[in-house]
Structure formats: structure tokens, C-alpha cells
Design a protein around this motif. Structure first.
Motif, short mmCIF file in Angstrom:
data_model
loop_
_atom_site.label_atom_id
_atom_site.label_comp_id
_atom_site.label_asym_id
_atom_site.label_seq_id
_atom_site.Cartn_x
_atom_site.Cartn_y
_atom_site.Cartn_z
N VAL A 169 1.06 -1.02 -0.04
CA VAL A 169 -0.09 0.23 0.06
C VAL A 169 0.67 1.40 -0.07
N GLY A 170 1.88 1.35 0.97
CA GLY A 170 2.93 2.46 0.83
C GLY A 170 3.45 2.66 -0.57
N ALA A 171 3.84 1.45 -1.15
CA ALA A 171 4.39 1.81 -2.42
C ALA A 171 3.34 2.06 -3.66
N ARG A 172 2.05 1.96 -3.33
CA ARG A 172 1.19 2.22 -4.17
C ARG A 172 1.08 0.90 -5.41
N ILE A 173 1.25 -0.15 -4.72
CA ILE A 173 1.35 -1.42 -5.68
C ILE A 173 0.16 -2.22 -5.22
N GLY A 174 -0.83 -2.45 -6.11
CA GLY A 174 -2.06 -3.08 -5.90
C GLY A 174 -1.94 -4.72 -5.88
N GLY A 175 -2.65 -5.42 -5.63
CA GLY A 175 -2.71 -6.78 -5.82
C GLY A 175 -2.32 -7.48 -6.84
N THR A 176 -2.75 -7.23 -8.29
CA THR A 176 -2.36 -7.88 -9.40
C THR A 176 -1.04 -7.18 -9.78
N GLU A 177 -0.96 -6.19 -9.36
CA GLU A 177 0.47 -5.44 -9.79
C GLU A 177 1.53 -6.11 -9.04
N ALA A 178 1.19 -6.36 -7.68
CA ALA A 178 2.23 -7.09 -6.89
C ALA A 178 2.44 -8.65 -7.31
N HIS A 179 1.53 -9.49 -8.06
CA HIS A 179 1.83 -10.47 -8.73
C HIS A 179 2.76 -10.33 -10.00
N VAL A 180 2.32 -9.31 -10.68
CA VAL A 180 3.35 -9.11 -11.74
C VAL A 180 4.90 -8.90 -11.46
N LEU A 181 5.31 -7.93 -10.45
CA LEU A 181 6.37 -7.77 -9.95
C LEU A 181 6.97 -9.11 -9.52
N SER A 182 6.26 -10.02 -8.82
CA SER A 182 6.72 -11.21 -8.23
C SER A 182 7.02 -11.97 -9.31
N ALA A 183 6.13 -12.11 -10.23
CA ALA A 183 6.47 -13.05 -11.47
C ALA A 183 7.79 -12.50 -12.28
N LEU A 184 7.82 -11.15 -12.40
CA LEU A 184 9.15 -10.65 -13.03
C LEU A 184 10.38 -11.05 -12.04
N ASP A 185 10.26 -11.08 -10.93
CA ASP A 185 11.46 -11.38 -9.75
C ASP A 185 11.81 -12.81 -9.88
N LYS A 186 10.71 -13.69 -10.24
CA LYS A 186 10.92 -15.06 -10.16
C LYS A 186 11.39 -15.40 -11.62
N GLY A 187 11.48 -14.31 -12.69
CA GLY A 187 12.22 -14.63 -14.04
C GLY A 187 11.23 -15.16 -14.77
N ILE A 188 9.78 -14.86 -14.63
CA ILE A 188 8.70 -15.45 -15.33
C ILE A 188 8.51 -14.17 -16.47
N HIS A 189 8.58 -14.34 -17.94
CA HIS A 189 8.26 -13.61 -18.71
C HIS A 189 7.47 -14.41 -19.83
N PRO A 190 6.20 -13.74 -20.50
CA PRO A 190 5.65 -12.42 -19.95
C PRO A 190 5.21 -12.80 -18.52
N PRO A 191 5.08 -11.61 -17.74
CA PRO A 191 4.59 -11.98 -16.35
C PRO A 191 2.96 -12.29 -16.29
N GLU A 192 2.45 -11.80 -17.32
CA GLU A 192 0.87 -12.10 -17.42
C GLU A 192 0.54 -13.64 -17.52
N SER A 193 1.71 -14.39 -17.70
CA SER A 193 1.48 -15.86 -17.78
C SER A 193 1.81 -16.25 -16.30
N PHE A 194 1.81 -15.62 -15.08
CA PHE A 194 2.03 -16.36 -13.91
C PHE A 194 0.69 -16.78 -13.37
N GLY A 195 1.12 -17.94 -12.93
CA GLY A 195 0.00 -18.74 -12.62
C GLY A 195 -0.99 -18.23 -11.49
N ARG A 196 -0.83 -16.86 -10.91
CA ARG A 196 -1.49 -16.34 -10.00
C ARG A 196 -2.49 -15.51 -10.90
#
Length: 275
Positions: A169-196
Motif C-alpha cells: 500500500v505504501g508503494a502504491r502497488i495493488g494486488g495484481t500489480e504485486a503478482h506481476v512484480l513477483s513474476a518478474l522477480d522469479k524470471g517469469i516472462h511474460p509476467p501475465e503468464s504467472f499462475g496467480r
């Protein structure tokens, strides 16, 4: 102490995950009458909050897209009381953990000590601003050591989760945005393919990606920018910092003892994939 919080998260998280990955927990929830995995998930995890509206669960859980919670809450409680779902989750998770560990480890003095110290930490932090943690703290602590270890590890997981939500919340990152950042951090690309998030409508995912690009957090190809990577790291660092308070209830010697007691237990659970 932030290093301690991160270390303990690594040791305790696999124990919590038996709830979501192991067959016993799902079987207990299904036996109550929950028709799908997600019915059981929302019913049992949200149950400590009481029969609150979907909007409250959506706010507390934070990471689910609009409408996902409402497909289950409050419908899951129409015929199955929250207390029954909580009890089923505990029974199934403890049974799974006991099976994975085997009789010798499950009955070992090390597990009893790990359960005792984890419980001391889980009860040792303020509840202000920690909705899920406060809710879990209202539940009775099991007497059985295996169930107590799982329960207290889960209490600590919700404490950390509340802090993670605050950092997002402090970083103004919403729930779906958080999953995108997490996917990129895991090396998943495109991040939209992340299972969550891959099941979400393409228009919704496109809007999220466009928003992250506008803010300079991802580039035109959907990869991290430097600013995006820094934002993700800041969130993780702050999450660790906010997860410290429970472990301040333990002395340095107790923290070392807890880590030593957990290591063989967690190694066994990790080897089994928490299932």
C-alpha cells in the motif's frame, strides 16, 4: 533483526504451505461440503474474521482481483459455519505435517521445542494494524505439538502478510500489480503468464501492465526497469523489517535454538514439496 525475520520466514513458510498443497487439508474441507478448492481456501482462511462481507476479506487478503472473493464469500458460510472450516483446516494440516515428517520427527523433542518457541514468538507482537494476525490470535492454540507448530507458523505467516500488505500500500502497488512484480522477480516472462493471474481477463491484465509502464516500473517489453526492481526490493526489505516484532519476544539464544530445531523439520517438508 531483519535477517532473522527473513530466515524464520524461510524456515516456517514450507510448514504453512501444507495447508494449500497437501491432500489431507483439502480432503477435510471437502468432507465438510466445500465444493471446490477455492471454496475451502476462502472459507478456512477468512473464518477467523467471522462472517464478514466479501469486501472485508478482499481488503484483508489484498492480492485477489476484483470479484474473486465475492464468488466464494459469504456463500461458503451459508451451510458451513466458519468454526467448522477452521477446525477442518487445522486437522488436515496437522495430519499432513505429521505424515510428511514421519513418526520419529513428529514425536521428537526438537519438534516440541520448535512448537513452543514458535508459539511464544507468535503471541509476542502487537496486533494493532494487523487484521489477519489479530484474527488468528483469537483462535485457541492447539495442545498437540504438531498442530501447535503448524498453527503458530500460520499465525506468524499472517503477521508477515499484514506487513507485506502495508508495504505494498505504501508503494502504491495493488494486488495484481504485486503478482506481476513477483513474476518478474522469479524470471517469469511474460509476467501475465504467472499462475496467480494468467486466468484474469486479458483487458484487465493489459490495463495493469499499462499502468506499470506509465509509472516506469516495467519497460515496453514487459521487463523490469531499474525503478521497478528497486521498488520490488524496497517492498521486500520493508516486509522483513515489519516482520521483526514477534521475534523480539525471543532471546538470541532462543532464536538460535528455534532455527536449529526447525532446520531438520523444514528440510523434510521442503523435500516433500509441502505435500
Amino acid at each position: 533483526m531483519t535477517h532473522t525475520a527473513r530466515r524464520m520466514h524461510g524456515l516456517l513458510e514450507p510448514i504453512c504451505l501444507v495447508t494449500y498443497f497437501a491432500a489431507e487439508s483439502n480432503a477435510e474441507l471437502a468432507a465438510l461440503g466445500h465444493r471446490t478448492y477455492w471454496d475451502g481456501y476462502f472459507a478456512s482462511r477468512a473464518a477467523p474474521l467471522g462472517k464478514v462481507p466479501a469486501e472485508v476479506v478482499h481488503a484483508a487478503f489484498y492480492s485477489f482481483a476484483d470479484g474473486e472473493v465475492a464468488r466464494h464469500i459469504p456463500g461458503v458460510w451459508e451451510t458451513i459455519p466458519p468454526e467448522a472450516s477452521v477446525a477442518a483446516r487445522e486437522r488436515g494440516s496437522a495430519a499432513a505435517l505429521r505424515r510428511i515428517l514421519g513418526e520419529e520427527l513428529a514425536a521428537s523433542p526438537g519438534l516440541v521445542r520448535a512448537a513452543d518457541l514458535t508459539t511464544k514468538a507468535a503471541a509476542g507482537a502487537p496486533t494493532e494494524g494487523r487484521v489477519m494476525y489479530a484474527a488468528m490470535r483469537t483462535l485457541p492454540v492447539p495442545s498437540d505439538p504438531v498442530a501447535r507448530l503448524w498453527h503458530s507458523a500460520t499465525v506468524l505467516r499472517e503477521h508477515r502478510g499484514d506487513g507485506h500488505v502495508a508495504a505494498l500500500v505504501g508503494a502504491r502497488i495493488g494486488g495484481t500489480e504485486a503478482h506481476v512484480l513477483s513474476a518478474l522477480d522469479k524470471g517469469i516472462h511474460p509476467p501475465e503468464s504467472f499462475g496467480r493471474i494468467h486466468h484474469l481477463p486479458k483487458e484487465r491484465l493489459a490495463a495493469v501492465m499499462d499502468g506499470l509502464r506509465t509509472r516506469g516500473l516495467v519497460d515496453a517489453d514487459g521487463h523490469f526497469t531499474d525503478a521497478g526492481r528497486e521498488t520490488k526490493q524496497h517492498i521486500e526489505d520493508l516486509t522483513d523489517e515489519l516482520a521483526v516484532p514477534p521475534y523480539e519476544a525471543l532471546s538470541p539464544a532462543e532464536l538460535d535454538e528455534l532455527a536449529a530445531a526447525l532446520e531438520p523439520l523444514t528440510a523434510k517438508v521442503v523435500a516433500a514439496g509441502s505435500k
